[in-house]
Scaffold this active site. Structure first.
Site, short mmCIF file in Angstrom:
data_model
loop_
_atom_site.label_atom_id
_atom_site.label_comp_id
_atom_site.label_asym_id
_atom_site.label_seq_id
_atom_site.Cartn_x
_atom_site.Cartn_y
_atom_site.Cartn_z
CG ASN A 192 28.19 42.27 86.36
OD1 ASN A 192 29.33 42.56 86.02
ND2 ASN A 192 27.89 41.74 87.53
CB VAL A 193 26.20 42.42 79.93
CG1 VAL A 193 27.09 43.65 79.71
CG2 VAL A 193 27.04 41.14 79.86
CG HIS B 254 30.16 48.09 80.86
ND1 HIS B 254 31.08 47.48 81.69
CD2 HIS B 254 30.52 49.39 80.79
CE1 HIS B 254 31.96 48.39 82.10
NE2 HIS B 254 31.65 49.56 81.57
CB THR C 281 34.09 46.10 90.34
OG1 THR C 281 34.76 46.70 89.23
CG2 THR C 281 33.96 47.09 91.46
P1 NAD Z 1 36.85 41.84 86.65
O1 NAD Z 1 36.70 40.53 85.98
O2 NAD Z 1 37.91 42.78 86.18
O3 NAD Z 1 37.11 41.63 88.23
C1 NAD Z 1 36.28 40.86 89.04
C2 NAD Z 1 36.51 41.25 90.48
O4 NAD Z 1 35.60 40.53 91.28
C3 NAD Z 1 37.91 40.92 91.00
O5 NAD Z 1 38.41 42.02 91.74
C4 NAD Z 1 37.68 39.71 91.92
O6 NAD Z 1 38.59 39.67 93.00
C5 NAD Z 1 36.27 39.96 92.39
N1 NAD Z 1 35.52 38.77 92.75
C6 NAD Z 1 35.50 37.57 92.11
N2 NAD Z 1 34.65 36.72 92.72
C7 NAD Z 1 34.11 37.41 93.76
C8 NAD Z 1 33.15 37.09 94.77
N3 NAD Z 1 32.58 35.88 94.86
N4 NAD Z 1 32.83 38.04 95.70
C9 NAD Z 1 33.41 39.26 95.67
N5 NAD Z 1 34.33 39.62 94.72
C10 NAD Z 1 34.65 38.72 93.78
O7 NAD Z 1 35.42 42.49 86.61
P2 NAD Z 1 34.95 43.99 86.47
O8 NAD Z 1 35.69 44.85 87.42
O9 NAD Z 1 33.46 43.96 86.55
O10 NAD Z 1 35.35 44.40 84.99
C11 NAD Z 1 35.22 43.56 83.89
C12 NAD Z 1 34.21 43.93 82.83
O11 NAD Z 1 33.70 42.70 82.36
C13 NAD Z 1 33.00 44.68 83.29
O12 NAD Z 1 32.76 45.64 82.37
C14 NAD Z 1 31.86 43.68 83.20
O13 NAD Z 1 30.76 44.26 82.53
C15 NAD Z 1 32.31 42.65 82.25
N6 NAD Z 1 31.85 41.27 82.58
C16 NAD Z 1 30.56 41.08 82.95
C17 NAD Z 1 30.13 39.80 83.30
C18 NAD Z 1 28.70 39.63 83.72
O14 NAD Z 1 27.82 40.33 83.22
N7 NAD Z 1 28.42 38.73 84.65
C19 NAD Z 1 31.00 38.73 83.26
C20 NAD Z 1 32.32 38.96 82.84
C21 NAD Z 1 32.73 40.25 82.53
#
Ligand code: NAD
Length: 259
Positions: free
Chosen positions: A109-110, A126, A195
């Site tokens: 996450n960022v 990231h 994730t």
């Molecule tokens: P993803 O969006 O591909 O998947 C999210 C995962 O989290 C899914 O498997 C989902 O089932 C699960 N999930 C959703 N809500 C949940 C909860 N309340 N409790 C437990 N699990 C939950 O995310 P990813 O695998 O991190 O990959 C996406 C990329 O996007 C990453 O590189 C990330 O850095 C980036 N990203 C970051 C942010 C942030 O910084 N908050 C936000 C969006 C995307």
């Protein structure tokens, strides 16, 4: 492999058995851990990709050809992060760091929410949404302006800035990645929280941990490709499940210290 599917408390009793105060603990977190804070994930219902096409908004090529579009999505994400805060899952992880000496959070996450929650040993694979980088001079710094007046924002040298985050088709910082892999290989307990397990190379982290003998604990809303080799998969919102395990661990180690 122990796949526990019955009562959550029993699962947590079994998991807590595996910990000692000296356990080397590594977390890998993804967008799902911040979803209960109101930060949309990329994939799934309500995910950012329903609104923004990743090819148009989050690639190195898009940054070169249409930086204002890339910044449009990024500026919106920054505003959302600024308006929300870490949730119970981030706070629970920060509490664990107070118990265990060997403790690292590796995050995809960022949003900076682990640090905001109080975690101090955080490795960002990231990048960080609050950091900006000069596209001409290459140096980066924290700039918390939200929203920016012009997109893309400019460096004092006149060159456009870019978000200091890793976009699709961009390599990760090799030093950060090496460190993450090395921590994974030394982990005794590997947590994987929120994730999708389809973003590489981050997804190698639990694979390396498992290959080197770690117990892998997955926390997700639903099964992922990781579920087939995780030792324990806890399905539910991390902000609800993770604090329950942390309470159990706190109780276990508090009573040990009191003996
Ligand atoms: P993803 O969006 O591909 O998947 C999210 C995962 O989290 C899914 O498997 C989902 O089932 C699960 N999930 C959703 N809500 C949940 C909860 N309340 N409790 C437990 N699990 C939950 O995310 P990813 O695998 O991190 O990959 C996406 C990329 O996007 C990453 O590189 C990330 O850095 C980036 N990203 C970051 C942010 C942030 O910084 N908050 C936000 C969006 C995307």
């Amino acid at each position: 492999m122990t796949k526990v599917t019955d009562d959550l408390q029993k699962q947590f009793d079994a998991i807590a058995e595996q910990f000692t105060l000296e356990s080397s603990i590594v977390f890998l977190t993804g967008a799902g851990i911040s979803s209960e804070s109101g930060i949309p994930t990329f994939r799934g219902k309500g995910g950012l990709w329903e609104k923004y096409d990743p090819a148009e908004y989050a690639t190195a090529e898009a940054l070169r050809l249409r930086p204002e579009k890339v910044w449009e999505m990024h500026d919106e994400l920054r505003q959302t992060i600024a308006n929300q805060k870490p949730n119970q899952a981030h706070l629970a992880i920060a509490e664990l760091e107070n118990i265990f000496k060997n403790f690292t959070v590796i995050t995809q996450n960022v949003d900076n929410y682990h640090q905001d929650a109080g975690s101090s040993n955080v490795l960002e694979l990231h990048g960080n949404a609050w950091r900006v980088k000069c596209t001409a001079e290459g140096h980066s710094w924290v700039d918390k302006t939200v929203p920016f007046n012009e997109l893309p924002p400019k460096c004092s040298c006149g060159a456009p800035l870019r978000p200091d985050v890793v976009f699709f088709n961009e390599p990760l910082d090799p030093e950060v990645l090496d460190l993450a892999f090395s921590m994974a290989s030394n982990a005794e307990i590997m947590f994987v929280v929120g994730t999708s397990f389809i973003v590489y190379p981050a997804a190698y982290v639990p694979v390396i941990a498992k290959q080197n003998g770690a117990i892998v604990l997955e926390f997700n809303l639903e099964p992922t490709a990781l579920s087939s080799f995780a030792d324990y998969s806890i399905f539910g919102a991390a902000g609800k499940t993770l604090p329950k395990l942390v309470e159990k661990l706190k109780a276990k180690f508090k009573s040990k210290k009191n003996k």
